[in-house]
Design an enzyme around this catalytic site. Structure first.
Site, PDB file in Angstrom:
ATOM      1  N   GLN A   1       0.822  -1.213   0.000  1.00  0.00           N
ATOM      2  CA  GLN A   1       0.000   0.000   0.000  1.00  0.00           C
ATOM      3  C   GLN A   1       0.851   1.255   0.000  1.00  0.00           C
ATOM      4  OE1 GLN A   1      -3.486  -1.706   2.931  1.00  0.00           O
ATOM      5  NE2 GLN A   1      -3.021   0.470   3.042  1.00  0.00           N
TER       6      GLN A   1
ATOM      7  N   GLU B   1      -1.164  30.496  15.646  1.00  0.00           N
ATOM      8  CA  GLU B   1      -1.260  30.981  17.020  1.00  0.00           C
ATOM      9  C   GLU B   1      -0.022  31.812  17.369  1.00  0.00           C
ATOM     10  OE1 GLU B   1      -2.417  27.896  19.803  1.00  0.00           O
ATOM     11  OE2 GLU B   1      -3.637  26.902  18.302  1.00  0.00           O
TER      12      GLU B   1
ATOM     13  N   GLY C   1      -0.270  24.222  11.904  1.00  0.00           N
ATOM     14  CA  GLY C   1       0.260  25.084  12.941  1.00  0.00           C
ATOM     15  C   GLY C   1       0.032  24.557  14.336  1.00  0.00           C
ATOM     16  N   GLY C   2      -0.954  25.143  15.031  1.00  0.00           N
ATOM     17  CA  GLY C   2      -1.145  24.831  16.435  1.00  0.00           C
ATOM     18  C   GLY C   2      -0.143  25.593  17.296  1.00  0.00           C
ATOM     19  N   TRP C   3      -0.178  25.323  18.581  1.00  0.00           N
ATOM     20  CA  TRP C   3       0.673  26.064  19.516  1.00  0.00           C
ATOM     21  C   TRP C   3       2.151  25.917  19.189  1.00  0.00           C
ATOM     22  CZ3 TRP C   3       0.010  29.880  22.774  1.00  0.00           C
ATOM     23  CH2 TRP C   3       1.015  30.168  23.717  1.00  0.00           C
ATOM     24  N   THR C   4       2.596  24.699  18.865  1.00  0.00           N
ATOM     25  CA  THR C   4       4.036  24.451  18.709  1.00  0.00           C
ATOM     26  C   THR C   4       4.540  24.576  17.276  1.00  0.00           C
ATOM     27  OG1 THR C   4       3.617  22.069  18.571  1.00  0.00           O
ATOM     28  CG2 THR C   4       4.154  22.961  20.735  1.00  0.00           C
TER      29      THR C   4
ATOM     30  N   ASP D   1      -9.731  27.620  28.022  1.00  0.00           N
ATOM     31  CA  ASP D   1      -8.481  28.110  28.641  1.00  0.00           C
ATOM     32  C   ASP D   1      -8.613  29.565  29.086  1.00  0.00           C
ATOM     33  OD1 ASP D   1      -7.403  25.634  28.103  1.00  0.00           O
ATOM     34  OD2 ASP D   1      -6.267  26.290  26.357  1.00  0.00           O
TER      35      ASP D   1
END
Length: 432
Positions: free
Chosen positions: A112, A197, A138-141, A273
């Site tokens: 596969q 972010e 992306g995201g926080w890190t 948060d």
């Protein structure tokens, strides 16, 4: 535009949500509103697979899965890699999945070109025709280089083209293995979610930021929309474009919301948060209360409703506003009961580790609900956790529905229990 709910309306709404009618019980489910659930790339290492999304019943009650996350390189491109803290192509599309972990009960075969979570996501979509999938970038890190990627017309074109080539056309690098190749990942993703972010700063330490990021964000989503529409004409489909945005009025005001709204399908508001472990000695407070509490000693008395109102008042149409909810708990220990609030708004000796709902629900203590504020917490006499109970989530979903919002977004699916209790609670509220 959503209105502030009175005590009477709140009680009526909650009663209706928690007591579904006979008609609701005996008719086929109708998925009102967007139901956006994040699936974390790293969750597979703790045993959470896309099969769990299917067997728990979550998949049948979602409209979109956001796969978190894709990274942005220093060169301003989407890419795959196998390097700790940089990328995990192994989890994404190289990892062989056995029959017991597979959505359809079939094990991956050696030949596969697509394995791992991407292949399981494709199988999940096949079983749930209403379900779309987007890659969250992306995201926080992994937001470090967004500002560079969005800086110029040329950099935006290169960035967007690289993301569409990798995730929508599915041209996955082979990275020393047989998996991947031209078109190997085609059909997995139906769009792009931008988790920058944050434009203009305020994110992780070391992130590149500039004063002009807010305007460049507008130009970036416009470029994504242009290239997505061009690709969609060829494939005869509409590709989704969404973004996760901060529950912070200062960050929100950097965005050109009326212009952004013309390019995106919707924005996911990270309305959680609001308080948490960074306030280690308290006072304890709700992390995602729907409405502000006059008893809250913090000067801003934050709430999800205030965030929603802020975005809508500044030009984001309500129908493109998606309310974010947490499937996890923040907590403190060394908390005294206080005069009336069962540990709420009291000093603490220290924060404790965040816990998923599936764990915090089994801890000792008494669950308390403030229906007027749309918030819940658990307190055992010394440790307090703030989290959204199933009842609170139904309430929030009904708020979204009654207020004409676009739906709900949740972080994250692996924090729910094996019965999909929290997703079912959101579904109940969205049926109101």
């Amino acid at each position: 535009m959503p209105r502030r709910t009175s005590a009477l309306l709140a009680a009526v709404t909650v009663a209706a949500v928690l007591a579904p009618t006979a008609a609701q019980a005996h008719t086929a489910p109708r998925l009102n509103g967007q139901r956006v659930g994040y699936f974390t790339q790293w969750g597979v290492y703790s045993g959470f697979e896309f099969k769990n999304v299917q067997t728990s019943g979550q998949a049948a009650k979602l409209t979109v899965i956001n796969y978190a996350f894709g990274n942005v390189s220093a060169e301003g491109k989407c890419f795959e890699a196998n390097e700790a803290g940089v990328g995990d192509a192994w989890a994404d599309y190289q990892r062989p999945v056995g029959a017991e972990q597979s959505v359809d009960g079939r094990a991956d075969t050696t030949e596969q070109p697509l394995k791992g979570s991407f292949n399981q996501l494709r199988k999940l979509k096949a079983k749930n025709p209403q379900l779309k999938a987007v890659i969250s970038l992306g995201g926080w890190t992994w937001s470090k280089y967004f500002s560079d990627a969005a800086l110029t017309d040329a950099s935006r074109k290169v960035f967007v083209s690289s993301c569409l080539d990798l995730y929508l056309r599915g041209n996955l690098p082979q990275l020393g293995s047989a998996e991947g190749g031209a078109g190997a990942g085609a059909g997995v993703f139906d769009g792009i979610d931008l988790d920058w972010e944050y434009p203009g700063g305020g994110g992780d330490a070391g992130n590149v930021s500039r004063p002009e990021d807010g305007h460049n964000f507008t130009l970036l989503v416009q470029e994504f929309r242009r290239q997505l529409d061009e690709l969609g004409k060829k494939s005869r489909q509409h590709y989704l474009l969404t973004a996760a945005v901060a529950a912070n009025e200062t960050v929100a005001d950097r965005l050109e919301l009326p212009q952004v709204a013309r390019s995106v399908d919707w924005l996911n508001l990270m309305t959680y948060d609001l308080h948490g472990p960074w306030e280690g000695t308290g006072p304890t407070a709700h992390q995602a209360n729907l409405f502000a509490d006059p008893a809250d000693p913090s000067p801003t008395q934050r709430s999800a409703d205030k965030v929603v109102r802020h975005y809508v008042e500044r030009g984001l149409p309500a129908r493109q506003t998606v309310l974010g909810v947490p499937f996890y708990a923040h907590g403190w220990t060394g908390v005294q009961p206080g005069p009336k609030k069962n540990g709420l708004y009291q000093p603490a000796t220290a924060a404790v580790a965040d816990l998923p709902y599936k764990d915090v629900k089994n801890l000792p203590g008494t669950v308390h609900t403030d229906w007027l504020r749309g918030a819940g917490w658990k307190y055992d006499g010394t440790t307090l956790y703030t989290f959204d109970t199933p009842e609170v989530l139904s309430y929030k979903a009904a708020y979204s529905r009654l207020g004409g919002l676009g739906g709900v977004m949740l972080w994250a699916l692996d924090n729910d229990d094996s019965s999909g209790t929290l997703v079912k609670a959101l579904d109940k509220g969205l049926k109101f």
